[in-house]
Motif scaffolding. Structure first.
Motif, mmCIF file in Angstrom:
data_model
loop_
_atom_site.group_PDB
_atom_site.id
_atom_site.type_symbol
_atom_site.label_atom_id
_atom_site.label_comp_id
_atom_site.label_asym_id
_atom_site.label_seq_id
_atom_site.Cartn_x
_atom_site.Cartn_y
_atom_site.Cartn_z
ATOM 1 N N ARG A 21 37.997 -41.972 38.279
ATOM 2 C CA ARG A 21 38.456 -42.530 39.606
ATOM 3 C C ARG A 21 38.900 -43.887 39.240
ATOM 4 O O ARG A 21 38.489 -44.274 38.027
ATOM 5 C CB ARG A 21 36.941 -42.519 40.478
ATOM 6 C CG ARG A 21 36.559 -41.207 40.709
ATOM 7 C CD ARG A 21 37.291 -40.471 41.769
ATOM 8 N NE ARG A 21 36.823 -39.334 41.967
ATOM 9 C CZ ARG A 21 36.149 -38.604 42.911
ATOM 10 N NH1 ARG A 21 35.938 -39.483 44.112
ATOM 11 N NH2 ARG A 21 35.738 -37.399 43.084
ATOM 12 N N GLU A 22 39.308 -44.600 40.128
ATOM 13 C CA GLU A 22 39.944 -45.911 39.962
ATOM 14 C C GLU A 22 38.682 -46.924 39.975
ATOM 15 O O GLU A 22 37.834 -46.954 40.973
ATOM 16 C CB GLU A 22 40.850 -46.561 41.176
ATOM 17 C CG GLU A 22 42.280 -45.615 40.764
ATOM 18 C CD GLU A 22 43.470 -46.306 41.703
ATOM 19 O OE1 GLU A 22 42.953 -47.018 42.612
ATOM 20 O OE2 GLU A 22 44.590 -46.182 41.462
ATOM 21 N N ASP A 23 38.709 -48.075 39.227
ATOM 22 C CA ASP A 23 37.728 -49.152 39.239
ATOM 23 C C ASP A 23 38.195 -50.028 40.043
ATOM 24 O O ASP A 23 39.317 -49.949 40.774
ATOM 25 C CB ASP A 23 37.239 -49.486 37.932
ATOM 26 C CG ASP A 23 38.465 -50.100 37.029
ATOM 27 O OD1 ASP A 23 39.320 -50.402 37.735
ATOM 28 O OD2 ASP A 23 37.902 -50.462 36.091
ATOM 29 N N LYS A 24 37.529 -51.150 40.376
ATOM 30 C CA LYS A 24 37.980 -52.278 41.027
ATOM 31 C C LYS A 24 39.279 -52.954 40.735
ATOM 32 O O LYS A 24 39.936 -53.550 41.340
ATOM 33 C CB LYS A 24 36.903 -53.366 41.405
ATOM 34 C CG LYS A 24 36.502 -53.984 39.902
ATOM 35 C CD LYS A 24 35.209 -55.105 40.026
ATOM 36 C CE LYS A 24 34.823 -55.768 38.785
ATOM 37 N NZ LYS A 24 33.627 -56.401 38.677
ATOM 38 N N ASN A 25 39.355 -52.669 39.293
ATOM 39 C CA ASN A 25 40.739 -53.104 38.615
ATOM 40 C C ASN A 25 41.937 -52.295 38.821
ATOM 41 O O ASN A 25 42.904 -52.642 37.826
ATOM 42 C CB ASN A 25 40.703 -53.649 37.371
ATOM 43 C CG ASN A 25 39.561 -54.898 37.176
ATOM 44 O OD1 ASN A 25 39.563 -55.828 38.104
ATOM 45 N ND2 ASN A 25 38.776 -54.627 36.121
ATOM 46 N N LYS A 26 41.722 -51.102 39.372
ATOM 47 C CA LYS A 26 42.814 -50.202 39.302
ATOM 48 C C LYS A 26 42.908 -49.408 38.184
ATOM 49 O O LYS A 26 44.008 -48.642 38.059
ATOM 50 C CB LYS A 26 43.953 -50.767 39.978
ATOM 51 C CG LYS A 26 43.942 -51.345 41.382
ATOM 52 C CD LYS A 26 43.800 -50.401 42.584
ATOM 53 C CE LYS A 26 43.838 -51.151 43.889
ATOM 54 N NZ LYS A 26 43.153 -50.400 44.749
ATOM 55 N N ASP A 53 31.043 -51.014 37.832
ATOM 56 C CA ASP A 53 32.119 -50.200 38.155
ATOM 57 C C ASP A 53 33.199 -50.089 36.976
ATOM 58 O O ASP A 53 33.896 -49.025 37.011
ATOM 59 C CB ASP A 53 32.855 -51.133 39.308
ATOM 60 C CG ASP A 53 34.066 -50.282 39.963
ATOM 61 O OD1 ASP A 53 33.719 -49.257 40.221
ATOM 62 O OD2 ASP A 53 35.155 -51.012 39.801
ATOM 63 N N THR A 54 33.291 -50.971 35.998
ATOM 64 C CA THR A 54 34.548 -50.725 35.201
ATOM 65 C C THR A 54 33.823 -50.280 33.779
ATOM 66 O O THR A 54 34.378 -50.098 32.625
ATOM 67 C CB THR A 54 34.998 -52.398 34.680
ATOM 68 O OG1 THR A 54 33.758 -52.813 34.056
ATOM 69 C CG2 THR A 54 35.668 -52.947 35.830
ATOM 70 N N VAL A 55 32.383 -49.714 33.853
ATOM 71 C CA VAL A 55 31.930 -48.991 32.550
ATOM 72 C C VAL A 55 32.027 -47.763 32.760
ATOM 73 O O VAL A 55 31.586 -47.060 33.839
ATOM 74 C CB VAL A 55 30.530 -49.397 32.293
ATOM 75 C CG1 VAL A 55 29.683 -48.814 31.272
ATOM 76 C CG2 VAL A 55 30.477 -51.026 32.018
ATOM 77 N N ALA A 56 32.665 -46.894 31.875
ATOM 78 C CA ALA A 56 32.522 -45.317 31.894
ATOM 79 C C ALA A 56 31.337 -44.710 31.744
ATOM 80 O O ALA A 56 30.484 -44.995 30.898
ATOM 81 C CB ALA A 56 33.706 -44.894 31.007
ATOM 82 N N VAL A 57 30.787 -43.783 32.480
ATOM 83 C CA VAL A 57 29.520 -42.903 32.168
ATOM 84 C C VAL A 57 30.211 -41.251 32.637
ATOM 85 O O VAL A 57 30.945 -40.982 33.349
ATOM 86 C CB VAL A 57 28.367 -43.214 33.159
ATOM 87 C CG1 VAL A 57 28.035 -44.563 32.861
ATOM 88 C CG2 VAL A 57 28.779 -42.990 34.803
ATOM 89 N N GLY A 58 29.756 -40.537 31.730
ATOM 90 C CA GLY A 58 30.016 -38.874 31.811
ATOM 91 C C GLY A 58 29.008 -38.093 31.347
ATOM 92 O O GLY A 58 28.167 -38.594 30.637
ATOM 93 N N HIS A 59 29.495 -36.722 31.303
ATOM 94 C CA HIS A 59 28.563 -35.838 30.841
ATOM 95 C C HIS A 59 27.311 -35.709 31.072
ATOM 96 O O HIS A 59 26.367 -35.545 30.297
ATOM 97 C CB HIS A 59 28.667 -35.833 28.988
ATOM 98 C CG HIS A 59 30.164 -35.822 28.283
ATOM 99 N ND1 HIS A 59 30.304 -35.696 27.178
ATOM 100 C CD2 HIS A 59 31.184 -36.262 29.131
ATOM 101 C CE1 HIS A 59 31.448 -35.962 26.666
ATOM 102 N NE2 HIS A 59 32.165 -36.314 27.838
#
Length: 182
Positions: A21-26, A53-59
């Protein structure tokens, strides 16, 4: 959007998954969402606010009691590339706590990814930082009184190629795993 890496609870009525998804910085960034099954349809996805918001999390990988969620991130406080982190909650209806790095027995200077929590509590994951057979290898980690005991799954599960993403049945010693071996 692109979704992936699903994990369900025992009743298969709550789904946890990664979505870009887009973060606050697009910028496009990985986030973890949950969705509850409503009759035969999945409900509106809800983001789990696990990191800025700008930090990736997954799996995501959910425990059998649904009180622990293990996931992958490169957020500050890690040991190297991608690390395994966990969040816990007091009950199924409670909010998730703060993320905790799973520590140096699990995480290395390399990448740890693709967690899976077996019904017996064993944590399976892939790593290219623990000693292995080459590329990503699959490891099994059991929590003991003195910490985590991490074991390489060895051949025929692991190979000189990348081996990752294992899923094992609760009652049987069988399952599936992914590999890019020829």
């Amino acid at each position: 959007f692109e979704e992936g890496m699903p994990s369900t609870n025992k009743k298969c009525n709550t789904l946890y998954f990664t979505s870009f998804r887009e973060d606050k910085n697009k910028n496009m960034v990985c986030k973890i969402f949950s969705s509850a099954k409503e009759n035969a349809e999945w409900g509106e996805p809800k983001e789990l606010n696990l990191a800025p918001d700008t930090v990736a999390v997954g799996h995501p990988a959910i425990s059998g009691d649904e009180l622990t969620l293990v996931f992958v991130s490169e957020m500050a406080g890690g040991y190297g590339g991608k690390d395994l982190w966990k969040v816990t909650r007091a009950s199924k209806s409670a909010d998730w706590g703060k993320p905790v790095n799973m520590g140096p027995a699990i995480n290395t200077e390399g990448d740890e990814m693709f967690p899976f929590i077996h019904a017996d509590g064993t944590l399976y994951f892939s790593s290219n930082g623990h000693p292995g057979m080459g590329g990503l290898d699959i490891f099994a980690a059991s929590e003991t009184n003195s910490g985590w005991k991490v074991e390489n799954m060895k051949y025929p599960i692991n190979s000189s190629s990348d081996d990752f993403g294992i899923c094992i049945e609760a009652e049987m010693e069988r399952g599936y795993f992914c590999s890019n071996r020829p």
